[in-house]
Write an enzyme that holds these catalytic residues in place. Structure first.
Site, short mmCIF file in Angstrom:
data_model
loop_
_atom_site.label_atom_id
_atom_site.label_comp_id
_atom_site.label_asym_id
_atom_site.label_seq_id
_atom_site.Cartn_x
_atom_site.Cartn_y
_atom_site.Cartn_z
N CYS A 1 0.85 -1.18 0.00
CA CYS A 1 0.00 0.00 0.00
C CYS A 1 0.89 1.23 0.00
O CYS A 1 2.06 1.15 0.36
CB CYS A 1 -0.87 0.06 1.26
SG CYS A 1 -2.06 -1.30 1.38
N GLY B 1 -0.05 0.15 -5.01
CA GLY B 1 -1.37 -0.47 -4.87
C GLY B 1 -2.32 0.08 -5.89
O GLY B 1 -2.38 1.30 -6.07
N TYR C 1 12.57 -4.69 -5.30
CA TYR C 1 11.48 -4.69 -6.27
C TYR C 1 10.44 -3.62 -6.06
O TYR C 1 9.98 -2.99 -7.01
CB TYR C 1 10.79 -6.07 -6.24
CG TYR C 1 9.42 -6.10 -6.88
CD1 TYR C 1 9.29 -6.05 -8.27
CD2 TYR C 1 8.28 -6.15 -6.10
CE1 TYR C 1 8.03 -6.05 -8.86
CE2 TYR C 1 7.02 -6.16 -6.69
CZ TYR C 1 6.90 -6.11 -8.06
OH TYR C 1 5.67 -6.11 -8.65
#
Ligand code: SF4
Length: 474
Positions: free
Chosen positions: A2, A28, A242
């Site tokens: 998020c 997100g 990542y």
């Protein structure tokens, strides 16, 4: 998975929050929301989908006020539905309270069950609501005391923003799993998951919210409190590998440069007899640049990503199922035809996507395909806020590297070592990765998972030192 954003003391708080969330959209894409305060009332708009799709001029105009918090969500706890879209907004005995959370609590189910047994009624299936109930139940003190009492009972990962009629509060768990930074936009203060959004809104980066720190902005000043028991820092290394945007700074270091270092180290640890280095775009690009620099093998974009594949895309069934990957990635025949190629990706989770990529590259004429991963094998699930599959679905949890190579169909497969990943993330740190969580690669979970941690009686909040960041206009 998020992103959170907050701004205090700006005439266009909702518009700035919109821009901030736009730059955090990679964290997100399921739902987006903004809640504002005009000093008397909180208002909120949440919707499923992307920020740019769900917030227009009229929606933002209906969110007046000089402070705002926002959230973009990819569910890890609680299902993907509108009732779980944040920020949550509650009314309790002391007024309105909105909350936006990045992270995952590992003892939320136990606390929820206890609270429900005592009569609490939950509106969502998200772990975040547990914090609000604990806060509302605390009997003593002001908002900071009650928040401290609530946070002392939860375990796991949280970077939080809370908004009341008059205050914006930022808090980060004592291990500091997820990022949270503070910036300044002229006379206003901004808080965000990543620095990437500061560039867009032309805010100046001040510093990180420290692990275990609570920062309160109100009409008088911005103050820092450290009422939580200190714990060893365990920043998520996967943010470097990542998750974060490459133009962000994490722990004061460039994410792009970290990935480039990982790629260079990967070339040393796993050289490949290849004519060309090809990244899996977009997140594999910086590591591929590093691999190319170190190996001297030229880098070319042999795979092109389509940016127009939405999450609403419904995977076709059976006979044309493989079109899913083809819609996202497409090989450039003129780059790969007849070549020995080394493909750089940042992670290998189930192996199914890598297998399709290798098949696709061979179909475009690649003579040899050598796959290199700029992280160690992912062997364990994450319980601290990154959406990884169950352990059984992680191919490296039960298969050797050679078995995975055979399944994927590549000529060779090499993973970056744990030490190499840590050296990339923090070149001046300890090679064992002190200060980081790397549990999805090692299984060494810094906070026990699946265990209910008994709630300790909250000690009194110590005297709050005034940190003269800057006085605010209200
Ligand atoms: Fe990050 Fe992995 Fe730790 Fe989760 S388990 S916080 S993804 S390093």
């Amino acid at each position: 998975m998020c992103g959170i954003f907050g701004i205090y003391g700006h005439d266009e708080a909702a518009n700035i929050a919109y821009l901030g969330l736009h730059a955090l959209q990679h964290r997100g894409q399921e739902s987006a929301g903004i809640c504002t305060s005009d000093g008397r009332q909180l208002r909120r708009h949440v919707a499923m989908g992307l920020v740019s799709e769900r917030f227009g001029k009229e929606t933002l105009a209906a969110l007046p006020g000089r402070s705002a918090i926002g959230h973009v969500r990819y569910s890890t706890s609680g299902s993907s539905e509108l009732r779980n879209a944040q920020p949550f907004l509650f009314e309790y005995a002391h007024g309105g309270l909105a909350v936006a959370h990045n992270g995952n609590l590992v003892n939320a189910a136990e606390i929820r069950s206890r609270l429900e047994g005592q009569g609490s009624i939950f509106q969502t299936s998200s772990d975040t609501e547990v914090i609000v109930h604990l806060l509302a139940q605390a009997r003593e003190g002001d908002l900071l005391d009650r928040l401290t009492a609530a946070l002392r009972q939860v375990s796991g990962a949280y970077s939080l923003l809370l908004l009341t009629e008059g205050r914006l509060i930022a808090a980060r768990d004592p291990h500091g799993f997820r990022p949270l930074v503070i910036g300044r936009l002229r006379d206003s203060y901004v808080f965000a998951s990543e620095t990437s959004c500061f560039d867009l809104i032309e805010a100046e980066f001040i510093r990180e919210v420290d692990p275990g720190e609570i920062v309160v902005a109100d009409g008088v000043a911005v103050r820092s409190y450290r009422p939580l028991d200190p714990a060893p820092q365990r920043f998520c290394v996967f943010e470097h590998v990542y998750f974060a945007r490459p133009d962000s700074l994490l722990n004061g270091r460039s994410v792009y440069r970290a990935r480039e270092r990982m790629g260079r180290r990967l070339a040393v640890e796993h050289p490949a007899p290849a004519d060309v280095v090809i990244p899996v775009p977009d997140s594999g690009v910086p590591a591929a640049i590093g691999y190319s620099q170190q190996s001297g093998i030229p880098l070319e974009m042999g795979l092109i990503r389509s940016h127009y594949v939405g999450r609403t895309f419904i995977e076709p069934q059976d006979s044309i199922r493989h079109f899913g990957v083809r819609l996202k990635l497409s090989p450039v025949r003129s780059v790969v035809d007849g070549k020995r190629i080394v493909v750089i990706d940042d992670s290998l989770v189930r192996g199914t996507t890598s297998r399709k990529i290798v098949t696709m590259l061979r179909g475009a004429g690649a003579r040899e395909v050598h796959l290199r991963i700029s992280a160690p094998p992912t062997t364990h699930s994450c319980y601290y806020g990154i959406d990884t599959p169950t352990r059984e679905e992680l191919i490296a949890s039960s298969h050797s590297t050679d078995e995975i190579r055979s399944y994927i169909g590549c000529d060779s497969l090499g993973y970056l070592s744990h030490e190499g990943m840590m050296a990339g993330a923090n070149p001046s740190g300890e090679p064992d990765g002190t200060g980081f969580c790397s549990a999805c690669f090692t299984g060494a979970y810094p906070v026990p998972v699946g265990l209910d941690q008994p709630a300790a009686a909250p000690p009194p909040v110590p005297d709050a030192p005034l940190v003269p960041l800057r006085r605010l206009k209200h």
